[in-house]
Design an enzyme around this catalytic site. Structure first.
Site, PDB file in Angstrom:
ATOM      1  CG  ASP A   1     -53.635 -44.430  28.862  1.00 46.27           C
ATOM      2  OD1 ASP A   1     -54.163 -44.010  29.756  1.00 46.27           O
ATOM      3  OD2 ASP A   1     -54.204 -45.393  28.019  1.00 46.27           O
TER       4      ASP A   1
ATOM      5  CG  ASP B   1     -55.872 -41.479  31.865  1.00 46.94           C
ATOM      6  OD1 ASP B   1     -56.808 -41.575  30.428  1.00 46.94           O
ATOM      7  OD2 ASP B   1     -56.746 -42.724  32.129  1.00 46.94           O
ATOM      8  CD  GLU B   2     -56.095 -42.029  25.754  1.00 51.15           C
ATOM      9  OE1 GLU B   2     -55.863 -42.279  24.331  1.00 51.15           O
ATOM     10  OE2 GLU B   2     -57.167 -42.141  26.130  1.00 51.15           O
TER      11      GLU B   2
HETATM   12 MG   LIG Z   1     -55.528 -44.209  31.306  1.00 52.49          MG
END
Ligand SMILES: [Mg+2]
Length: 411
Positions: free
Chosen positions: A9, A103-104
């Site tokens: 993340d 974003d993961e």
């Molecule tokens: Mg994040």
């Protein structure tokens, strides 16, 4: 042997991207989410979090809590771009991964341990992302997706955390129930009325009791409190790219053979491109050597779906970047920056013969099943003479047409 799942993340991702463009934002309370009072916070820096600001909070409230914060409206297209760069780095190195959000990521590393250690591999991946993008990122490693995600939250910001195998329940027990992913504020409040604070408290209750109180959510929480999550890592497919790769049963440094395999992969992808009326403007080669080190090289080309050009570029990359003599475990070809378009638009250049040829090949493949034709085509072309592949293809087509006719008669 259990599973090994890595969760990655990017830390306060939007803020981190803003900081790449404006260094003066580093170390300051930054809040992304619009400068108007009607919006909500979409990302905030750790400095802003110290004032109680968090994602999804109304901007008005964030301004009240953090009056000296720097509020920026955000640049979505750059976030997408950097997300894509991180995705490419992960894709180039990973056996199989899922992009869970902008974003993961989850990566299934099951079985990798015995080769060189999932921990070491994950550390190197993280360093590569930091080095190549300048963006801070954290990861967690454990036996399933939920635990891996919780481990990441433990590692943040800019850290890494592995839950030691066998210590999963210890890890969970001391945590507050609010740390369980998907356990919302309302549920936390309700559990508090039952005297439940920690995950240890939670698992003192039977699944029936929890289901009685909260229905499905109750059964879900019971599983989570015992560290149970059977969710799979769902393979990622980039709609703007097409790729194909092959892992060998035995590692090889036979260049001729490697080129034949690459030709066959590139040809198959070019066929798929044309089938979807798309053109590629970037060709990438992926090589994984026997020590698992993975390298990708790419080159931009004028948009095309012409097999000959795409095969030539692929082989060119191989000639250029393959370290002769090194044993190869996997080769892959990827066409990216795909755009809608048909090869017929090139009808008036000197490649019109190619186009007619490909139309014939494609029709034949559609009619008789592509596998046979591709195999025949690629195994019969002398790789050393691939520059003259048009003539070879013509021959192949003739031969295949003959075969197809014969086969047709028999049917
Ligand atoms: Mg994040």
């Amino acid at each position: 042997m259990g599973r090994a799942i890595l969760h990655l993340d990017l830390d306060s991702f939007f803020v981190s991207v803003e900081r790449l463009f404006d260094k003066s934002l580093i170390g300051k309370p930054v809040i992304v989410g619009g400068t108007s009072n009607r919006g909500v916070v979409s990302s905030c820096s750790y400095e802003a979090r110290q004032f109680g600001v968090h994602s999804a909070m109304p901007i008005v409230k964030a301004k009240r809590l953090c009056p000296n914060g720097i509020f920026v409206s955000g640049r979505m297209s750059d976030y997408g771009k950097y997300s894509g760069i991180v995705t490419d780095i992960i894709e180039a190195r990973s056996p199989m991964f899922e992009k869970a959000s902008i974003d993961e990521f989850y990566i299934d590393l099951t079985g990798m341990d015995k080769f060189f250690g999932a921990y070491k591999w994950s550390s190197e991946l993280r360093q590569a992302i930091i080095k190549e993008t300048g963006l801070p990122i954290s990861w967690g490693l454990s036996v399933n997706k939920m635990l891996a995600k919780m481990a990441t939250n433990e590692a943040k910001p800019n850290g890494q955390y592995m839950i030691e195998p066998g210590k999963e329940q210890d890890f969970l027990d001391s945590k507050h129930v609010s740390k369980i992913p998907m356990c919302g504020e309302k549920t936390v409040e309700f559990l508090a009325t039952k005297g439940i604070q920690t995950i240890y408290d939670l698992r003192q209750f039977s699944v029936e009791a929890l289901h009685g109180w909260l229905g499905k959510q109750g059964s879900f929480l019971w599983k989570r409190s015992h560290g149970i999550d059977t969710g799979e890592v769902h393979p990622y497919h980039d709609p703007k790219s097409m790729s194909s790769e092959r892992t060998f049963g035995t590692d090889t440094n036979d260049l001729e053979w490697l080129k034949k395999v690459l030709m066959s992969l590139a040809e198959k992808l070019a066929f798929d491109l044309r089938g979807e009326s798309k053109l590629a403007s970037c060709v990438a080669l992926k090589l994984r050597y026997s020590d698992f080190s993975t390298h990708t090289k790419q080159m931009a080309i004028p948009a095309t779906s012409n097999s000959k050009i795409l095969i030539e570029k692929t082989l060119h990359l191989m000639d250029e970047f393959y370290e002769r003599g090194r044993k190869v475990r996997l080769v892959g070809v990827k066409f990216t920056n795909l755009a809608e378009g048909n090869y017929q638009i090139n009808m008036f250049d000197d490649r019109d013969k190619d186009i007619l040829l490909y139309k014939a090949i494609d029709e034949m493949k559609n009619k008789h099943g592509e596998g046979k034709v591709i195999l025949a085509q690629n195994l019969n072309i002398n790789v050393r003479e691939h520059h003259d592949s048009r003539a070879a293809l013509h021959k192949e087509v003739k031969r295949e047409e003959g075969k197809a006719k014969k086969a047709g008669k028999k049917e």
